[in-house]
Motif scaffolding. Structure first.
Motif, short mmCIF file in Angstrom:
data_model
loop_
_atom_site.label_atom_id
_atom_site.label_comp_id
_atom_site.label_asym_id
_atom_site.label_seq_id
_atom_site.Cartn_x
_atom_site.Cartn_y
_atom_site.Cartn_z
N ARG A 80 0.87 -1.15 -0.21
CA ARG A 80 0.19 0.11 0.03
C ARG A 80 0.94 1.23 0.00
NH1 ARG A 80 -3.85 0.10 4.51
NH2 ARG A 80 -4.78 1.70 3.32
N ILE A 81 2.14 1.07 0.09
CA ILE A 81 3.17 2.15 0.15
C ILE A 81 2.82 3.12 -1.28
CG2 ILE A 81 5.35 3.02 -0.16
CD1 ILE A 81 5.17 2.08 2.50
N THR A 82 2.67 4.36 -1.11
CA THR A 82 2.21 5.22 -2.35
C THR A 82 3.55 6.28 -2.46
OG1 THR A 82 1.21 6.83 -0.92
CG2 THR A 82 0.00 5.22 -2.42
N SER A 83 4.39 6.50 -1.46
CA SER A 83 5.38 7.39 -1.43
C SER A 83 6.67 7.02 -0.43
CB SER A 83 5.20 8.76 -0.80
OG SER A 83 4.72 8.70 0.37
N ILE A 84 7.93 7.02 -0.84
CA ILE A 84 9.16 6.72 -0.06
C ILE A 84 9.91 8.00 -0.32
CG2 ILE A 84 11.12 5.54 0.14
CD1 ILE A 84 9.74 3.15 -1.45
N GLY A 85 10.25 8.59 0.77
CA GLY A 85 10.76 9.96 0.74
C GLY A 85 12.22 10.05 0.31
N GLU A 86 12.72 11.14 0.11
CA GLU A 86 14.25 11.37 -0.47
C GLU A 86 15.20 10.95 0.72
OE1 GLU A 86 14.51 15.60 -0.80
OE2 GLU A 86 12.99 15.92 -2.48
N TYR A 87 16.32 10.20 0.19
CA TYR A 87 17.29 9.58 0.71
C TYR A 87 16.73 8.72 1.92
CZ TYR A 87 19.97 13.85 -0.67
OH TYR A 87 20.57 14.75 -1.19
N ALA A 88 15.60 8.04 1.75
CA ALA A 88 15.09 7.17 2.59
C ALA A 88 16.02 5.76 2.75
CB ALA A 88 13.72 6.61 2.02
N PHE A 89 16.59 5.41 1.68
CA PHE A 89 17.59 4.24 1.72
C PHE A 89 19.09 4.42 1.51
CE2 PHE A 89 13.14 2.43 1.26
CZ PHE A 89 13.15 1.61 2.34
N TYR A 90 19.16 5.67 1.69
CA TYR A 90 20.54 6.11 1.23
C TYR A 90 21.89 5.40 2.07
CZ TYR A 90 24.64 9.64 0.85
OH TYR A 90 25.52 10.39 0.21
N ASN A 91 22.52 4.84 1.29
CA ASN A 91 23.64 4.07 1.91
C ASN A 91 23.26 2.81 2.85
OD1 ASN A 91 26.83 3.85 2.08
ND2 ASN A 91 26.73 4.58 4.20
N CYS A 92 22.27 2.37 2.38
CA CYS A 92 22.01 0.75 2.93
C CYS A 92 22.96 -0.03 1.93
CB CYS A 92 20.39 0.53 2.61
SG CYS A 92 19.61 1.61 4.03
N ASP A 93 23.94 -0.21 2.15
CA ASP A 93 24.93 -0.78 1.33
C ASP A 93 24.81 -2.29 1.32
OD1 ASP A 93 26.58 -0.93 3.74
OD2 ASP A 93 28.05 0.23 2.68
N HIS A 94 24.19 -3.00 2.35
CA HIS A 94 23.94 -4.51 2.30
C HIS A 94 22.63 -4.86 1.62
CE1 HIS A 94 27.36 -4.22 4.94
NE2 HIS A 94 27.91 -5.30 4.60
N LEU A 95 22.03 -3.99 1.26
CA LEU A 95 20.54 -4.26 0.93
C LEU A 95 20.56 -4.95 -0.64
CD1 LEU A 95 17.53 -3.83 1.42
CD2 LEU A 95 17.52 -1.50 0.29
N THR A 96 20.44 -6.19 -0.51
CA THR A 96 20.42 -6.90 -1.83
C THR A 96 19.34 -6.71 -2.83
OG1 THR A 96 19.83 -8.79 -0.87
CG2 THR A 96 22.19 -8.50 -0.83
N SER A 97 18.09 -6.56 -2.23
CA SER A 97 16.95 -6.66 -3.06
C SER A 97 15.69 -5.86 -2.48
CB SER A 97 16.36 -7.95 -3.51
OG SER A 97 15.98 -8.84 -2.40
N ILE A 98 14.93 -5.24 -3.04
CA ILE A 98 13.71 -4.59 -2.50
C ILE A 98 12.75 -4.58 -3.77
CG2 ILE A 98 14.56 -2.43 -3.43
CD1 ILE A 98 13.57 -1.50 -0.41
N SER A 99 11.42 -4.85 -3.19
CA SER A 99 10.48 -4.94 -4.10
C SER A 99 9.53 -3.65 -4.24
CB SER A 99 9.64 -6.00 -3.95
OG SER A 99 8.40 -6.26 -4.83
N LEU A 100 9.42 -3.04 -5.27
CA LEU A 100 8.83 -1.70 -5.14
C LEU A 100 7.34 -2.08 -5.13
CD1 LEU A 100 11.22 0.59 -7.12
CD2 LEU A 100 10.91 0.26 -4.37
N PRO A 101 6.35 -1.57 -4.68
CA PRO A 101 5.08 -1.91 -4.56
C PRO A 101 4.17 -1.08 -5.85
CG PRO A 101 5.36 -0.27 -3.05
CD PRO A 101 6.62 -0.60 -3.41
N ASN A 102 3.33 -1.77 -6.26
CA ASN A 102 2.59 -1.07 -7.45
C ASN A 102 1.81 0.12 -7.29
OD1 ASN A 102 3.27 -3.20 -9.25
ND2 ASN A 102 1.57 -4.62 -8.54
N GLY A 103 1.66 0.44 -5.83
CA GLY A 103 0.92 1.95 -5.78
C GLY A 103 1.81 3.10 -5.73
N LEU A 104 3.34 2.79 -5.82
CA LEU A 104 4.26 3.76 -5.67
C LEU A 104 4.19 4.82 -6.77
CD1 LEU A 104 6.86 4.62 -3.91
CD2 LEU A 104 8.03 3.39 -5.37
N THR A 105 4.20 6.11 -6.72
CA THR A 105 4.02 6.84 -7.47
C THR A 105 5.33 7.68 -8.51
OG1 THR A 105 3.59 8.77 -6.22
CG2 THR A 105 1.64 7.36 -7.13
#
Length: 186
Positions: A80-105
């Motif tokens: 249900r996420i429609t917005s992810i703010g600026e720099y939200a995951f900045y320098n998360c350098d071990h993050l290997t995957s992320i699935s972006l939701p269909n409601g994101l604009t």
């Protein structure tokens, strides 16, 4: 800085700005189904954080929310996420995957900047724009699929993605920003 596990109570509606900022020892977070938003800088610089599960009740993630959570490896985002703010995951350098939701604009600026372990990304059709530096410095990113509703790709959006070997750009793109794909050597 000494507590490691966090379970937030079921009555909490929002994780406010700066709520757990700089909780260096925090390794895991359970956010309740009652929560609808995660505020700016909520988990800023929680360098020990390795996993977070965002329930389907959450619709927005604020600016800098998980900034420099450098050990974050697992992240499940609410559909249900429609917005992810600026720099939200900045320098998360071990993050290997992320699935972006269909409601994101929109993919905001610098949202995944320097996520060095991110290997692939699919931008859903609901997204209309990719902000500047959104994936800048994602050196392990090998493939990108950009949805059909994206009309603009910002400046430096994929700058320094040295492993990027495959990109599919949707039919709606009318603007590609300055050095959007510079240093994409592969």
């Amino acid at each position: 800085t000494s507590f490691t596990n966090l379970t937030i109570g079921e009555n909490v509606k929002t994780i406010p700005n700066y709520a757990f900022s700089r909780c260096y020892g925090l390794t895991s977070v359970t956010i309740p189904n009652s929560a609808t938003s995660i505020g700016d800088d909520a988990f800023y610089n929680c360098t020990g954080l390795t996993s977070v599960m965002i329930p389907n009740s959450v619709t927005s993630i604020g600016n800098y929310a998980f900034y420099n959570c450098s050990n974050l490896t697992s992240f499940v985002i609410s559909e249900r996420i429609t917005s992810i703010g600026e720099y939200a995951f900045y320098n998360c350098d071990h993050l290997t995957s992320i699935s972006l939701p269909n409601g994101l604009t929109t993919i905001e600026k610098c949202v995944f900047f320097d996520c060095n372990s991110l290997t692939s990304i699919t931008i859903p059709d609901s997204v209309t724009g990719i902000g500047s530096d959104a994936f800048d410095g994602c050196t392990s990113l090998t493939s990108v699929t950009i949805g059909n509703s994206v009309t603009s790709i910002g400046d430096y959006a994929f700058d320094g993605c040295t492993s990027l070997a495959s990109i599919t750009i949707g039919n709606s793109v009318t603007s590609i920003g300055y050095q959007a794909f510079s240093w994409c050597e592969s």
